[in-house]
Design an enzyme around this catalytic site. Structure first.
Site, PDB file in Angstrom:
ATOM      1  CG  PHE A 121      71.481   4.357  25.871  1.00  0.00           C
ATOM      2  CD1 PHE A 121      71.658   3.159  26.543  1.00  0.00           C
ATOM      3  CD2 PHE A 121      72.536   5.262  25.837  1.00  0.00           C
ATOM      4  CE1 PHE A 121      72.861   2.865  27.176  1.00  0.00           C
ATOM      5  CE2 PHE A 121      73.740   4.984  26.467  1.00  0.00           C
ATOM      6  CZ  PHE A 121      73.897   3.780  27.136  1.00  0.00           C
ATOM      7  N   GLY A 164      63.968   2.935  17.513  1.00  0.00           N
ATOM      8  CA  GLY A 164      64.482   4.291  17.562  1.00  0.00           C
ATOM      9  C   GLY A 164      65.995   4.343  17.617  1.00  0.00           C
ATOM     10  CB  CYS A 165      68.246   6.519  19.607  1.00  0.00           C
ATOM     11  SG  CYS A 165      67.641   8.132  19.029  1.00  0.00           S
ATOM     12  CB  ALA A 166      67.734   1.329  21.347  1.00  0.00           C
ATOM     13  CB  ALA A 167      67.401   0.703  15.774  1.00  0.00           C
TER      14      ALA A 167
END
Length: 366
Positions: free
Chosen positions: A332, A137-140
């Site tokens: 994150f 997700g956004c942590a990627a």
């Protein structure tokens, strides 16, 4: 040490404003008993405008999971190459200089990965490593930088390309009317970003240390329910408070490196929402303005998932930094996970190492 060069970022031409989002929410969800709360939450995001891969009226339609994924693949294949070419130019390298491609996305699916299409169509060598990441997700965005960093540490003369392709609007689900889902409908936007990590030479953030951290027993706080209609985003109401759990990991990494996370010169932070940025500035004991580039991304583009950190970094390049400035980059996302990098700004202009067949480029393992 590897250097993260200037990112290139592309957003689609179609847009939706905050006012349009609020009007749509009132019209489509008039029977939602918590509608006043939802409207306040959307307004509090501070997102003035978001970009969409399709016109708004088409975005609101759901032609089915299969049709949406076809749109994702078609648009990604059409749009990614120009963003990548700009990133290569900014890093003063060409496709043949790239030894690994880290491709991150959580809004569509392809097998083989889109890295295969890029290698076939864009002049990358056929022994280029493919590192697709689809579930962070956004942590990627942070994870992609860290994996590229790791690769260039293992092969010091190598160069890695990072690509983040997020069409969040293709995950809109008209039947999901919970508070978390409606907030997400007013928060996420579409974008593609790319950047090169050079094994040596270049201008940008010299990557010195990275780390990952997962908060135990939070794996269902940000997740997808995968159904016949596609990806259904699920957001737990406890997510906005996660900085109290993640901030210590940022301090720990900085301390391990002999730095103080509260006294750095620059910060590139994933803009999941204003509460995330406000809380983290408090836990790190830094002024809110330290996250100005992340806030600008959120305001102008919304939460563009894994592409946020690359866009915030692009804005940092535009502002400029002195040689030797020390900083932190953090993404994150689901897990709950943090992916953090530490680095020093450099304006080194050495040329990348030329590719020589069979030298410093280990054989592909199938």
């Amino acid at each position: 040490m590897p250097i993260l060069c200037r990112p290139s970022v592309w957003v689609p031409e179609y847009t939706v404003s905050m006012d349009e989002t609020l009007d749509l929410c009132r019209r489509l969800h008039a029977d939602q008993e918590k509608l006043p709360l939802v409207l306040r939450m959307i307004e509090n995001t501070g997102v003035r405008k978001r970009h969409l891969i399709r016109p708004l009226e088409q975005t609101l339609q759901h032609p089915g999971f299969e049709a949406r994924n076809r749109i994702y693949l078609r648009e990604a294949r059409a749009r990614v190459p120009s963003v990548v070419r700009q990133a290569l130019t900014s890093a003063d390298v060409v496709a043949e200089d790239i030894d690994a491609i880290v491709f991150v996305s959580c809004t569509g699916f392809s097998m083989p990965p889109l890295t295969a299409s890029m290698i076939n169509a864009m002049g990358f060598r056929n022994d280029t490593r493919q590192i697709p990441i689809a579930q962070l997700g956004c942590a990627a965005g942070g994870a992609a930088i860290n994996r590229a960093h790791d690769f260039c540490l293992a092969y010091p003369d190598a160069n890695a390309l990072i690509v983040a392709c997020e069409f969040c609007s293709l995950c809109y689900q008209p039947t999901d009317t919970g508070v978390g889902s409606l907030l997400s409908n007013g928060l996420f936007g579409d974008a593609i970003a790319a950047a090169v990590v050079r094994g040596r030479g270049g201008t940008g953030m010299r990557l010195e240390r990275n780390a990952s951290y997962l908060v135990p027993q939070t794996e269902d706080w940000i997740s997808y329910a995968v159904k016949a209609t596609g990806f259904h985003f699920q957001l737990d109401r406890r997510v906005p408070g996660t900085m109290s759990m993640l901030a210590p990991s940022l301090h720990t990494l900085a301390n391990t490196h002999g730095w103080d996370a509260s006294t750095l010169d620059f910060y590139v932070i994933h803009a999941g929402g204003p509460r995330i940025l406000d809380d983290l500035s408090r836990f790190l004991a830094v002024e809110p303005d330290a996250f100005r580039h992340s806030r600008a991304t959120l305001t102008e583009y919304g939460n563009i998932a894994s592409a946020v950190v690359l866009d915030a970094l692009r804005r940092l390049f535009d502002e400029g930094l002195p040689e030797g400035a020390r900083g932190l980059l953090a993404g994150f996302g689901p897990g709950i996970t943090s992916e953090v990098s530490l680095g020093t700004w450099t304006t080194d202009s050495l040329s990348p190492a030329p590719f020589q067949a069979g030298i410093e480029h280990p054989a592909t393992v199938l």
